[in-house]
Scaffold this motif. Structure first.
Motif, PDB file in Angstrom:
ATOM      1  N   PRO A   1      10.225   8.445  -0.210  1.00 53.30           N
ATOM      2  CA  PRO A   1       9.452   8.085  -1.603  1.00 53.30           C
ATOM      3  C   PRO A   1      10.616   8.533  -3.129  1.00 53.30           C
ATOM      4  O   PRO A   1       9.697   8.952  -3.929  1.00 53.30           O
ATOM      5  CB  PRO A   1       8.098   9.212  -1.228  1.00 53.30           C
ATOM      6  CG  PRO A   1       8.449  10.046  -1.000  1.00 53.30           C
ATOM      7  CD  PRO A   1       9.999   9.863   0.005  1.00 53.30           C
ATOM      8  N   ALA A   2      11.662   7.357  -2.478  1.00 50.76           N
ATOM      9  CA  ALA A   2      12.135   8.290  -4.276  1.00 50.76           C
ATOM     10  C   ALA A   2      11.753   7.106  -5.520  1.00 50.76           C
ATOM     11  O   ALA A   2      11.430   6.417  -5.119  1.00 50.76           O
ATOM     12  CB  ALA A   2      13.667   8.525  -3.992  1.00 50.76           C
ATOM     13  N   LYS A   3      12.420   8.043  -6.521  1.00 49.93           N
ATOM     14  CA  LYS A   3      11.613   7.021  -7.626  1.00 49.93           C
ATOM     15  C   LYS A   3      12.714   6.247  -7.723  1.00 49.93           C
ATOM     16  O   LYS A   3      13.441   5.837  -7.201  1.00 49.93           O
ATOM     17  CB  LYS A   3      12.017   8.349  -8.709  1.00 49.93           C
ATOM     18  CG  LYS A   3      11.961   6.949 -10.525  1.00 49.93           C
ATOM     19  CD  LYS A   3      12.578   7.834 -11.187  1.00 49.93           C
ATOM     20  CE  LYS A   3      12.201   9.262 -11.864  1.00 49.93           C
ATOM     21  NZ  LYS A   3      12.532   9.847 -12.867  1.00 49.93           N
TER      22      LYS A   3
ATOM     23  N   PRO B   1       1.393   2.782   5.624  1.00 40.88           N
ATOM     24  CA  PRO B   1       2.578   3.578   5.266  1.00 40.88           C
ATOM     25  C   PRO B   1       2.984   3.155   4.105  1.00 40.88           C
ATOM     26  O   PRO B   1       3.932   2.509   3.075  1.00 40.88           O
ATOM     27  CB  PRO B   1       3.525   2.802   6.842  1.00 40.88           C
ATOM     28  CG  PRO B   1       3.581   1.686   5.778  1.00 40.88           C
ATOM     29  CD  PRO B   1       1.772   1.880   6.666  1.00 40.88           C
ATOM     30  N   ILE B   2       1.938   3.645   3.445  1.00 46.74           N
ATOM     31  CA  ILE B   2       1.995   2.705   1.383  1.00 46.74           C
ATOM     32  C   ILE B   2       2.446   4.151   0.667  1.00 46.74           C
ATOM     33  O   ILE B   2       2.493   5.541   0.689  1.00 46.74           O
ATOM     34  CB  ILE B   2       0.373   3.271   0.980  1.00 46.74           C
ATOM     35  CG1 ILE B   2      -0.114   2.087   1.493  1.00 46.74           C
ATOM     36  CG2 ILE B   2       0.939   2.947  -0.941  1.00 46.74           C
ATOM     37  CD1 ILE B   2      -1.644   1.625   1.343  1.00 46.74           C
ATOM     38  N   ASP B   3       4.211   3.768  -0.156  1.00 41.12           N
ATOM     39  CA  ASP B   3       4.520   4.259  -0.606  1.00 41.12           C
ATOM     40  C   ASP B   3       4.145   5.092  -2.062  1.00 41.12           C
ATOM     41  O   ASP B   3       4.377   6.262  -2.353  1.00 41.12           O
ATOM     42  CB  ASP B   3       6.399   4.023  -1.127  1.00 41.12           C
ATOM     43  CG  ASP B   3       7.145   3.173   0.592  1.00 41.12           C
ATOM     44  OD1 ASP B   3       7.282   4.213   1.228  1.00 41.12           O
ATOM     45  OD2 ASP B   3       6.733   1.986   0.905  1.00 41.12           O
TER      46      ASP B   3
ATOM     47  N   ASN C   1      12.939  -1.158   4.914  1.00 43.43           N
ATOM     48  CA  ASN C   1      13.062  -0.775   4.049  1.00 43.43           C
ATOM     49  C   ASN C   1      12.900  -1.392   2.599  1.00 43.43           C
ATOM     50  O   ASN C   1      13.665  -1.081   1.036  1.00 43.43           O
ATOM     51  CB  ASN C   1      15.284  -1.057   3.331  1.00 43.43           C
ATOM     52  CG  ASN C   1      15.633  -0.401   5.020  1.00 43.43           C
ATOM     53  OD1 ASN C   1      15.118   0.768   5.381  1.00 43.43           O
ATOM     54  ND2 ASN C   1      16.468  -1.383   5.404  1.00 43.43           N
ATOM     55  N   VAL C   2      12.245  -2.085   2.247  1.00 46.76           N
ATOM     56  CA  VAL C   2      11.313  -2.490   1.595  1.00 46.76           C
ATOM     57  C   VAL C   2      10.317  -1.360   1.032  1.00 46.76           C
ATOM     58  O   VAL C   2       8.792  -1.636   1.901  1.00 46.76           O
ATOM     59  CB  VAL C   2      10.143  -4.003   2.202  1.00 46.76           C
ATOM     60  CG1 VAL C   2       9.522  -4.495   0.527  1.00 46.76           C
ATOM     61  CG2 VAL C   2      11.937  -4.970   1.809  1.00 46.76           C
ATOM     62  N   LYS C   3       9.718  -1.217  -0.101  1.00 49.48           N
ATOM     63  CA  LYS C   3       9.212  -0.351  -0.327  1.00 49.48           C
ATOM     64  C   LYS C   3       7.774  -1.044  -0.800  1.00 49.48           C
ATOM     65  O   LYS C   3       7.812  -1.736  -1.423  1.00 49.48           O
ATOM     66  CB  LYS C   3       9.181   0.685  -2.144  1.00 49.48           C
ATOM     67  CG  LYS C   3      10.643   1.420  -1.577  1.00 49.48           C
ATOM     68  CD  LYS C   3      10.488   2.201  -2.912  1.00 49.48           C
ATOM     69  CE  LYS C   3      11.078   3.100  -2.259  1.00 49.48           C
ATOM     70  NZ  LYS C   3      11.112   4.298  -1.197  1.00 49.48           N
TER      71      LYS C   3
END
Length: 605
Positions: free
Chosen positions: A314-316, A486-488, A455-457
């Motif tokens: 969950p990076a910015k 799995p919500i980022d 790999n798609v947020k």
């Protein structure tokens, strides 16, 4: 985003034509039509509802007709319904209350350009004023008067008041409309249980629903239980999926859970857990009741997914203001990037076209047009895009795709065509945010999206109160946890929420409320909750006349950075231009600023 987003770019306005439906001093509730502009193929119209009835209105509805071939293609500040060339526009949640002596307006785009509405009614009465028709009284509780292998017949007591007819509902689905006090619902399956309610209606609207009645079609095999109903997924782990359902009628020995034709569990109660599954796997089940005489018919199918899906860090995400090509005088996206240093945009909006088919604004193809050209320009400059699905208005994929698999398939078409870094699901209004069946369909679909695109947020965006998420938002957060979605990032929209004069503090209060809700649902620390949070504001003047100035947006950006939030956006780049005193516009902010000032601030996120 609020109704401003559904405005269509108007052609050069012709001189306004005022067509009043009544004298200005008429008593009661009136609706006055103004043709604000017109061009060859269409016109922009406005109705102003004036309440001279002496008491406050809690809601309003305007109906009118257009000539054969006429159409209303979009509306703002009202909810639009169509039946042929008859159009009904009702208040949205925030503008239904009209005090005595007050007024409210809404606008729309209609065609052809030389047409004029006729047969206008407001709340069931003539738009020129006079007594307001009231909705009928509640019908009597229906009784089942007969059944066949494929139909159920009902009757009920008549409603009081003026009654145009009656509508029979199964849940929220209209099954038939009649003018009398009996009806037959056909096209049913054998040995099926159905529950119905009845509402009376007239020009003013529908009555409250009657009490419900349940009935069973004939054709049941003697002694076999009825079909289990309401099968739902109640939880999942890395290796199991849990289900529950409503009890069958008749003599029941137990229940069998099937995956395809294979029995996966046999139980005596109305719940089961299927174990020994793999991580991040979707599974589809049906349930049958059984006794010594045999099995019931299979229940409706339900799909669940085990946990353990790979969740991207969950990076910015880079600041990504909303940008749209379909209206609002879209600026050159390259010009904005060069002037501000912004590297990412949230492209709006993907809607449904002819069923469960994705298209830009529900009408433009995914590739080959202005939307793809803008995306290509962003990527060529080393940037990335987020793709936003849904929004406040329009024909959305959530209600139009009948299953989680179908919804995920529509999203996959967009991912394959566009190649986004992020998919943003802007879940709003009564058709998605407040419709829990559709909420669950979207959430279960997102698990499939993650499985196919690790790999798609994934972002969900929704409205808020000043204290944090509303009950619908809390429900979405808790259900996402229960279904292991799995919500980022959970992004709130802190505007059009009675934010008052201090929009910075109101935004912070709402964000802290979101943090607390995420901690409660997921057992996270403050830092973990902030890392799954985002803010999507509205630059300048909001629909509720709240003001987020450039200085306030800088404060909000600094707060988001200091707390470690991972997403920042605003509505919109198209509006990031000055027009102080210009009101709420689709192509400028309504406040004093320099060009692209909010975008430049967001680039520093």
């Amino acid at each position: 985003m609020r109704p401003l987003r559904i405005l269509v770019a108007a052609a050069i306005a012709a001189s306004g034509v005022l067509l009043a439906s009544s004298p200005a001093n008429a008593a009661g509730v009136t609706a006055t039509f103004t043709k604000t502009s017109s061009w060859g193929s269409a016109f922009e119209g406005k109705y102003t509802i004036k309440n001279d009835s002496g008491s406050a209105l809690s809601n309003w509805k305007v109906e009118f007709d257009l000539p054969a071939g006429g159409n209303v293609s979009s509306a703002w500040d009202a909810s639009l319904a169509k039946s042929g060339t008859h159009f009904t526009l009702s208040n949205v949640g925030w503008n239904g209350n009209v005090p005595a002596g007050g007024s409210v307006s809404f606008g729309f785009i209609a065609s052809p350009g030389d047409s004029t509405p006729s047969g206008c009614k407001v709340n069931g009465a003539d738009c020129g004023g006079g007594p307001v028709e009231q909705v009928p009284g509640t019908p009597g509780v229906p009784i089942a008067t007969g059944a066949t292998n494929s139909s159920i017949s009902l009757s009920w007591g008549a409603s009081t008041g003026t009654v145009t007819g009656y509508r029979v509902y199964e849940g929220s689905t209209l099954k038939t409309t009649v003018t009398g006090t009996s009806a037959t619902i056909s096209g049913l399956g054998t040995c099926e249980t159905h529950s119905y309610t009845v509402k009376a209606y007239n020009g003013a609207g529908e009555s409250p629903a009657s009490g419900s009645v349940s009935a069973v079609t004939t054709g049941c095999t003697t002694g076999v239980p009825s079909t289990p109903a309401n099968v739902t997924v109640t939880g999942s782990t890395n290796s199991s999926i849990s289900l529950s359902w409503g009890a069958s009628t008749g003599t029941v020995t137990g229940y069998r859970v099937y995956e395809g034709t294979t029995v996966k569990a046999t139980v005596t109660g109305t719940s089961a857990t299927v174990s020994s599954l793999g991580t991040c796997e979707p599974h589809t089940y049906t349930v049958k009741a059984y006794n010594a005489q045999g099995e019931s018919a299979a229940s409706a199918v339900v799909t669940g997914t085990t946990t353990g899906c790979t969740n991207p860090d969950p990076a910015k995400m880079p600041g990504a203001p909303y940008y749209y090509t379909g209206w609002g005088n879209p600026p050159s996206i390259s010009t904005v990037m060069n002037a501000t240093g912004i590297k990412s945009f949230t492209m709006a909006f993907i809607l449904a076209q002819n069923g469960c088919n994705p298209a830009w604004d529900g009408q433009r193809p995914l590739t080959g047009g202005a939307d793809q050209a803008a995306i290509n320009a962003v990527k060529a400059a080393g940037g990335s895009v987020q793709i936003s699905f849904g929004g406040w208005s329009g024909n959305k994929l959530g209600p139009n795709c009948s299953t989680p698999d179908a919804f995920a398939g529509a999203v996959q078409k967009v991912i394959d065509a566009v190649g986004p870094a992020v998919v943003d699901f802007d879940i709003e209004n009564t058709d998605e945010f407040e419709n829990y069946t559709v909420q669950d369909r979207i959430l279960n679909g997102l698990k499939i999206v993650r499985q196919k695109n690790p790999n798609v947020k994934i972002v969900v965006t929704f409205g808020t109160a000043t204290s944090g998420p509303t009950s619908h938002g809390i429900r979405l957060i808790n259900q996402a946890k229960a279904l292991a979605v799995p919500i980022d990032n959970y992004t709130i929209m802190p505007f059009d929420f009675s934010g008052g004069a201090n929009m910075y503090q109101s935004t912070v209060n709402a964000a802290e409320g979101l943090k607390n809700a995420l901690k409660s649902a997921n057992g996270w620390t403050d830092a973990q909750a902030y890392a799954h949070m985002g803010i999507s504001g509205m630059n300048g003047l909001s629909d509720q006349q709240e003001v987020t100035s450039p200085a306030t947006w800088q404060q909000i950006t600094d707060y988001a950075k200091s707390k470690g939030l991972t997403r920042l956006a605003f509505w919109s780049v198209n509006r990031d231009r000055p027009c102080p005193g210009g009101g709420v516009q689709e192509n400028c902010s309504g406040v004093a600023q320099t060009d692209w000032e909010y975008t430049k601030i967001t680039a520093g996120f």
